[in-house]
Design an enzyme around this catalytic site. Structure first.
Site, short mmCIF file in Angstrom:
data_model
loop_
_atom_site.label_atom_id
_atom_site.label_comp_id
_atom_site.label_asym_id
_atom_site.label_seq_id
_atom_site.Cartn_x
_atom_site.Cartn_y
_atom_site.Cartn_z
N TYR B 92 0.82 -1.21 0.00
CA TYR B 92 0.00 0.00 0.00
C TYR B 92 0.86 1.27 0.00
CZ TYR B 92 -3.80 -3.24 0.90
OH TYR B 92 -4.71 -4.28 0.80
N TYR B 468 -11.29 -1.05 -0.47
CA TYR B 468 -11.38 -0.70 0.95
C TYR B 468 -10.13 0.03 1.43
CZ TYR B 468 -8.15 -3.98 3.32
OH TYR B 468 -7.03 -4.62 3.81
N ARG B 469 -9.09 0.06 0.60
CA ARG B 469 -7.79 0.55 1.04
C ARG B 469 -6.92 0.55 -0.20
NH1 ARG B 469 -4.53 -3.23 5.30
NH2 ARG B 469 -2.85 -1.83 5.89
#
Lengths: 191, 518
Positions: B92, B468-469
């Site tokens: 991420y 979601y992310r």
């Protein structure tokens, strides 16, 4: 006589692109009395060759198993931050974790070599180093024994500093000693 | 020394800021040289150059008081601070900020386990406490409580929860298990949420809601404040535990398996998050891709079949656990077996079955809250180090599972990548995690990975699936897909941002929330 201070000053003397930052030799660090530990994937033949070459120079290798956390935790417990050098020949995951853990523990990456199997089955070595270092490593002539040659010469080699990346592709049709790509690496104490 | 400076900040002001911060935290803990550790904040996994998000410096306070003084300096001088802690948040974007030149606010030194209440089963931790650390604390003190950890055990308990990460025991929804925050705002104001707002509260970490508006949620995946303490509920060691895996032989089995799982989850027959990884995900921790295929493009079916046979894996593999007294485990296992026995060729494994199976071993550890790093071996599949997670949410139905799988797999194959994915069934929905692995030393492949990810965002959104992310490089893109009623939600986020952080110094751009009119 190389002192620890001299070694560390040497390591700090040359900046470099990306994250390669040092130009010492492992032999110098050993001479200065600094501990050197190896982390090697001994599940593959290349790893066992590399371990053998290091062992002949007095460097013991820890086996890299399936959970890299185990061996790295052992290093962190055994040594003070920034107080040791680690040399490795592992798969990518262990290298990446070792590099990050090393940075958190006062070490910097001084050498990285990518040893990749190409789609045509040949083995490619992508290295960043001085011409004389590359020549001494002789990976292009070592064929299936490249890991032994690397282990033998990397200890004495001057680590790369800001040298250019070089790519060597060996003619080994399908290395018998290797089923996946490997990374060789050296982490040295930060000055 | 890095020559980067935060955008809009002069070199002179920046030097002044660093000098003042050094006076607070000590010289060693303001890092602005690559050779002194600044490189550890680079994002070396994303499909973009690490220089696009390389920070100018990092500052690491040791406690709340030092943090407060650092934040006040940044507030006064307009220095953007990007918060990170023990975790690496790889896939991420790592610890790197949204923009090159921002200053990383590293909370790794704030790493105390402040309290563990054995009777009420919770802990209070600072941001720098890792899963390994909390686990060792419980083991060392012989406390019969389990943690719930993310797959990377070096992650931050607080950091992962605030990013709304998930784990593998019945306490796997980390933000749901969070109870009670201490938060610092951009001007240095410190407050506690819920019952913690009482001076002499004895239920701060027992009752989430307190009195009045419930604010905790706005500090997750956000840049409205800095969480400095968090209560987290821990699971009492159960009297029994039985991990299980069901291998399914055909790709088509995903449909039926998902429809079987939905009622089992909603009715809590299966109490933890159920994972359904595909063949490649579950094999990649054990073998590199090149053992079965060295050619270009996605792995062909013939190689997949050989790998599945050699490793005794399914095309899909349902993994979950049962917890509690043995009679209850036995009864629930009977229900689960009967349900999955309807799928021809399904094979059932529990506990000590599959000796020597590396992936099964680490899955079992995760389902009993034992942190490890084995899942990182997924990076050995391709071996080039690059990876980024595409993580859309969907209903738990066979139709949706197959639709998402086919959509992502076909695009991945078109761009020359393997599909490596898993579905994680939560309380009502599924997280679909597609792990896009690429060789980061290959420029063309890295570029293709970047483009594929962007395309997937748009195609998923067109079908009603939102992530979601996400990785740093796609935060704005994904924010735009949450655009109901003329971007009303994101406009509200920005109004809150303006109210709480008018100078926009805290993690600018986080999740697509930029300060002021930028």
């Amino acid at each position: 006589m190389v002192t620890r201070r001299t070694f560390l000053q040497g390591a700090a003397a040359t900046g470099a692109g990306a994250t390669l930052v040092a130009e010492p030799t492992l032999a110098g660090w050993l001479e200065a009395g600094g501990p050197v530990v190896a982390v090697v994937d001994q599940r593959v033949g290349s790893g066992r060759q590399f371990s053998e070459a290091l062992r002949s120079q007095g460097i013991a290798a820890l086996a890299d198993e399936h959970d890299p956390a185990i061996v790295l935790a052992r290093l962190a417990e055994e040594f003070a931050p920034g107080g040791y050098t680690v040399i490795g020949l592992t798969q990518m995951a262990t290298f990446l974790i070792a590099e990050r853990t090393g940075m958190d523990n006062g070490l910097n990456l001084a050498w990285r070599g990518d040893h990749r199997l190409l789609p045509n089955g040949q083995l490619q070595h992508r290295l960043r180093g001085r011409a004389e270092t590359m020549s001494a490593l002789a990976l292009d002539r070592a064929g299936d024994s490249w890991a032994y040659s690397l282990g033998q010469h990397l200890v004495a080699a001057r680590l790369p500093g800001g040298a250019e990346e070089q790519s060597i592709t060996t003619a080994v049709a399908r290395p018998r000693q290797q089923t996946g790509s490997l990374v060789s690496w050296v982490l040295v104490p930060r000055a | 020394m890095s020559t980067r400076v935060p955008q809009g900040v002069s070199a002179e002001v920046f030097e002044d800021a660093k000098a003042r911060m050094r006076a607070v935290v000590g010289r060693r803990w303001v890092i602005d040289e690559e050779s002194q550790g600044l490189a550890s904040y680079y994002d070396i996994y994303s499909p973009a150059s690490e220089m696009t998000t390389a920070p100018s410096a990092a500052v690491a306070p040791a406690n709340v008081e030092e943090l407060q003084r650092v934040v006040v300096i940044a507030h006064e001088l307009g220095i953007p601070l990007w918060t990170t802690s023990a975790g690496k948040n790889y896939a991420y974007g790592g610890p790197a900020p949204r923009e090159a030149g921002m200053v990383v606010l590293d909370l790794k030194r704030m790493n105390r386990v402040l309290e563990v209440d054995t009777e009420s089963a919770y802990a209070v931790v600072e941001p720098g406490v890792s899963y390994f650390q909390l686990y060792e604390h419980l083991q060392k003190n012989k406390i019969p409580l389990w943690i719930d950890c993310a797959a990377p055990g070096w992650g931050s308990v607080l950091g992962n929860a605030s990013e709304r990460g998930v784990g593998y025991t019945p306490y796997g929804d980390h933000w749901m298990m969070q109870c009670g925050l201490e938060v610092m705002l951009a001007d240095g104001t410190l407050f506690r949420t819920g019952m913690g707002a009482m001076e002499n509260s004895n239920t701060w970490n027992l009752f989430k809601y307190g009195y009045g508006p419930y604010l905790d949620g706005i500090f997750s995946q956000s840049n409205f404040g800095i969480i400095t303490k968090m209560g987290i509920w821990l699971m009492p060691e159960p009297p029994g535990h039985m991990p299980f895996m069901i291998t399914l032989p055909r790709e088509d089995d995903l449909h039926m398996a998902t429809d079987i799982l939905r009622p089992l989850k909603i009715n809590m027959v299966i109490p933890n998050g159920v994972l359904t990884p595909d063949l490649i995900w579950e094999s990649a921790t054990k073998v590199p891709r090149s053992k079965y295929y060295t050619g270009k493009g996605p792995m062909p079916d013939s190689a997949r079949k050989k790998m599945a046979k050699d490793l005794d894996m399914g095309q899909w593999n349902v993994i979950a656990g049962l917890y509690g007294p043995q009679p209850i485990i036995d009864a629930n296992w009977g229900v689960i077996r009967d349900a999955f026995a309807k799928i021809p060729g399904a094979k059932f494994y529990t506990g000590d079955d599959r000796p020597g199976d590396v992936s099964w071993e680490y899955r079992k550890k995760l389902m009993r809250g034992e942190p490890n790093l084995t899942e990182f071996n997924l990076m050995n599949w391709v071996g080039g180090g690059g990876h980024v997670n595409f993580s859309p949410i969907s209903p738990t139905t066979g139709d949706d599972a197959v639709k998402q799988y086919e959509m992502i797999r076909s695009r991945a194959h078109e761009y020359g990548f393997d599909y490596m994915g898993e579905f994680a069934v939560g309380w009502r929905e599924m997280h679909h995690i597609f792990m896009l692995m690429f060789n980061r030393t290959d420029e063309a492949e890295t570029k293709r990975a970047y483009e594929l990810f962007s395309l997937l965002i748009d195609e998923a959104a067109a079908e009603g699936y939102g992530e979601y992310r996400t990785n740093l490089h796609y935060m704005d893109h994904i924010a735009k897909t949450y655009g109901y009623n003329d971007d009303a939600l994101w406009k509200l986020h920005r109004r809150i941002k303006r109210a709480l952080d008018p100078k926009g110094i805290l993690s600018p751009g986080k999740q697509g929330i930029w300060p002021l009119e930028s």
